[in-house]
Design a protein around this motif. Structure first.
Motif, mmCIF file in Angstrom:
data_model
loop_
_atom_site.group_PDB
_atom_site.id
_atom_site.type_symbol
_atom_site.label_atom_id
_atom_site.label_comp_id
_atom_site.label_asym_id
_atom_site.label_seq_id
_atom_site.Cartn_x
_atom_site.Cartn_y
_atom_site.Cartn_z
ATOM 1 N N ARG A 181 0.818 -1.220 0.000
ATOM 2 C CA ARG A 181 0.000 0.000 0.000
ATOM 3 C C ARG A 181 0.848 1.265 0.000
ATOM 4 O O ARG A 181 0.555 2.222 -0.707
ATOM 5 C CB ARG A 181 -0.948 -0.019 1.202
ATOM 6 C CG ARG A 181 -2.021 -1.077 1.064
ATOM 7 C CD ARG A 181 -2.917 -1.095 2.265
ATOM 8 N NE ARG A 181 -2.290 -1.741 3.395
ATOM 9 C CZ ARG A 181 -2.606 -2.942 3.852
ATOM 10 N NH1 ARG A 181 -3.571 -3.619 3.290
ATOM 11 N NH2 ARG A 181 -1.988 -3.456 4.873
ATOM 12 N N ALA A 182 1.914 1.285 0.789
ATOM 13 C CA ALA A 182 2.765 2.481 0.854
ATOM 14 C C ALA A 182 3.459 2.729 -0.486
ATOM 15 O O ALA A 182 3.609 3.873 -0.913
ATOM 16 C CB ALA A 182 3.791 2.347 1.974
ATOM 17 N N SER A 183 3.850 1.674 -1.176
ATOM 18 C CA SER A 183 4.469 1.829 -2.497
ATOM 19 C C SER A 183 3.476 2.399 -3.490
ATOM 20 O O SER A 183 3.827 3.235 -4.325
ATOM 21 C CB SER A 183 4.971 0.478 -3.014
ATOM 22 O OG SER A 183 5.972 -0.029 -2.171
ATOM 23 N N CYS A 184 2.238 1.971 -3.394
ATOM 24 C CA CYS A 184 1.200 2.488 -4.292
ATOM 25 C C CYS A 184 0.952 3.968 -4.013
ATOM 26 O O CYS A 184 0.827 4.761 -4.952
ATOM 27 C CB CYS A 184 -0.079 1.673 -4.127
ATOM 28 S SG CYS A 184 -1.388 2.132 -5.288
ATOM 29 N N VAL A 185 0.872 4.344 -2.741
ATOM 30 C CA VAL A 185 0.693 5.760 -2.396
ATOM 31 C C VAL A 185 1.826 6.584 -2.993
ATOM 32 O O VAL A 185 1.596 7.627 -3.605
ATOM 33 C CB VAL A 185 0.602 5.955 -0.859
ATOM 34 C CG1 VAL A 185 0.733 7.421 -0.478
ATOM 35 C CG2 VAL A 185 -0.695 5.366 -0.322
ATOM 36 N N ALA A 186 3.047 6.114 -2.847
ATOM 37 C CA ALA A 186 4.206 6.842 -3.380
ATOM 38 C C ALA A 186 4.117 6.957 -4.906
ATOM 39 O O ALA A 186 4.395 8.010 -5.478
ATOM 40 C CB ALA A 186 5.503 6.142 -2.976
ATOM 41 N N ALA A 187 3.716 5.865 -5.573
ATOM 42 C CA ALA A 187 3.608 5.898 -7.028
ATOM 43 C C ALA A 187 2.518 6.855 -7.495
ATOM 44 O O ALA A 187 2.688 7.582 -8.471
ATOM 45 C CB ALA A 187 3.323 4.497 -7.560
ATOM 46 N N LEU A 188 1.409 6.876 -6.774
ATOM 47 C CA LEU A 188 0.298 7.747 -7.177
ATOM 48 C C LEU A 188 0.612 9.216 -6.992
ATOM 49 O O LEU A 188 0.067 10.054 -7.706
ATOM 50 C CB LEU A 188 -0.971 7.376 -6.409
ATOM 51 C CG LEU A 188 -1.633 6.069 -6.854
ATOM 52 C CD1 LEU A 188 -2.722 5.682 -5.871
ATOM 53 C CD2 LEU A 188 -2.190 6.193 -8.248
ATOM 54 N N THR A 189 1.477 9.549 -6.046
ATOM 55 C CA THR A 189 1.826 10.955 -5.868
ATOM 56 C C THR A 189 2.650 11.476 -7.043
ATOM 57 O O THR A 189 2.784 12.675 -7.217
ATOM 58 C CB THR A 189 2.602 11.206 -4.546
ATOM 59 O OG1 THR A 189 3.798 10.431 -4.552
ATOM 60 C CG2 THR A 189 1.753 10.873 -3.346
ATOM 61 N N ARG A 190 3.188 10.558 -7.837
ATOM 62 C CA ARG A 190 3.986 10.946 -8.997
ATOM 63 C C ARG A 190 3.226 10.872 -10.303
ATOM 64 O O ARG A 190 3.780 11.092 -11.369
ATOM 65 C CB ARG A 190 5.238 10.052 -9.068
ATOM 66 C CG ARG A 190 6.195 10.319 -7.917
ATOM 67 C CD ARG A 190 7.507 9.582 -8.095
ATOM 68 N NE ARG A 190 7.409 8.143 -7.934
ATOM 69 C CZ ARG A 190 7.450 7.491 -6.785
ATOM 70 N NH1 ARG A 190 7.538 8.158 -5.665
ATOM 71 N NH2 ARG A 190 7.373 6.187 -6.737
ATOM 72 N N ARG A 191 1.922 10.517 -10.259
ATOM 73 C CA ARG A 191 1.163 10.413 -11.508
ATOM 74 C C ARG A 191 0.735 11.809 -11.983
ATOM 75 O O ARG A 191 0.743 12.774 -11.219
ATOM 76 C CB ARG A 191 -0.072 9.518 -11.336
ATOM 77 C CG ARG A 191 -1.207 10.173 -10.600
ATOM 78 C CD ARG A 191 -2.414 9.259 -10.522
ATOM 79 N NE ARG A 191 -3.550 10.010 -9.991
ATOM 80 C CZ ARG A 191 -4.787 9.701 -10.194
ATOM 81 N NH1 ARG A 191 -5.090 8.634 -10.890
ATOM 82 N NH2 ARG A 191 -5.757 10.439 -9.672
ATOM 83 N N ASP A 192 0.358 11.897 -13.238
ATOM 84 C CA ASP A 192 -0.135 13.171 -13.783
ATOM 85 C C ASP A 192 -1.379 13.579 -13.019
ATOM 86 O O ASP A 192 -2.249 12.767 -12.755
ATOM 87 C CB ASP A 192 -0.472 13.036 -15.269
ATOM 88 C CG ASP A 192 0.768 12.871 -16.132
ATOM 89 O OD1 ASP A 192 1.848 13.316 -15.691
ATOM 90 O OD2 ASP A 192 0.660 12.292 -17.227
ATOM 91 N N GLY A 193 -1.465 14.839 -12.657
ATOM 92 C CA GLY A 193 -2.620 15.344 -11.929
ATOM 93 C C GLY A 193 -2.402 15.390 -10.439
ATOM 94 O O GLY A 193 -3.165 16.008 -9.718
ATOM 95 N N ALA A 194 -1.362 14.736 -9.962
ATOM 96 C CA ALA A 194 -1.044 14.782 -8.534
ATOM 97 C C ALA A 194 -0.159 15.994 -8.277
ATOM 98 O O ALA A 194 0.464 16.527 -9.179
ATOM 99 C CB ALA A 194 -0.351 13.496 -8.097
#
Length: 124
Positions: free
Chosen positions: A110-123
């Protein structure tokens, strides 16, 4: 001579395996162990409201409401994060649980996913 000795040895071994007339005790079922929910690395999500998630990840890919509960889903090419928000008392709903998976449904931290999502477009 050797084959005769082999037959005798095999017969003796098999005789030791023969039933003694007692039945073994039934196997005890394995205890169910609860896996602790580790919130390390999730501080930016757990306990926050929907506005904080939108600020962190951008607009959700899905927003599902059921009664007073709400699920926001955020996706990237790396993972899918479901954030479950519930109200407590008269307060605004806040994230109490999150679930994460890879786009194909496989497990992901879950923590890896949170980190990845903060780097997606729109974040942010």
């Amino acid at each position: 001579m050797r084959s005769g000795l082999g037959i005798v040895a095999t017969t003796a071994l098999l005789a030791g395996c023969a039933s003694t007339g007692t039945t073994p005790p039934p196997a005890t079922p394995a205890a169910v162990v609860a896996v602790p929910y580790n919130a390390v690395g999730l501080e930016r999500v757990i306990g926050h409201d929907a506005a904080a998630l939108v600020k962190l990840f951008g607009q959700p890919d899905a927003d599902v409401r059921e009664g007073t509960a709400r699920k926001l889903q955020f996706q990237s090419r790396i993972c899918v994060l479901d954030a479950y928000l519930y109200p407590r008392g008269g307060e605004e709903p806040r994230v109490t649980y999150i679930d994460a998976r890879e786009p194909d449904g496989s497990s992901i931290d879950r923590a890896s996913c949170v980190a990845a999502l903060t780097r997606r477009d729109g974040a942010r």
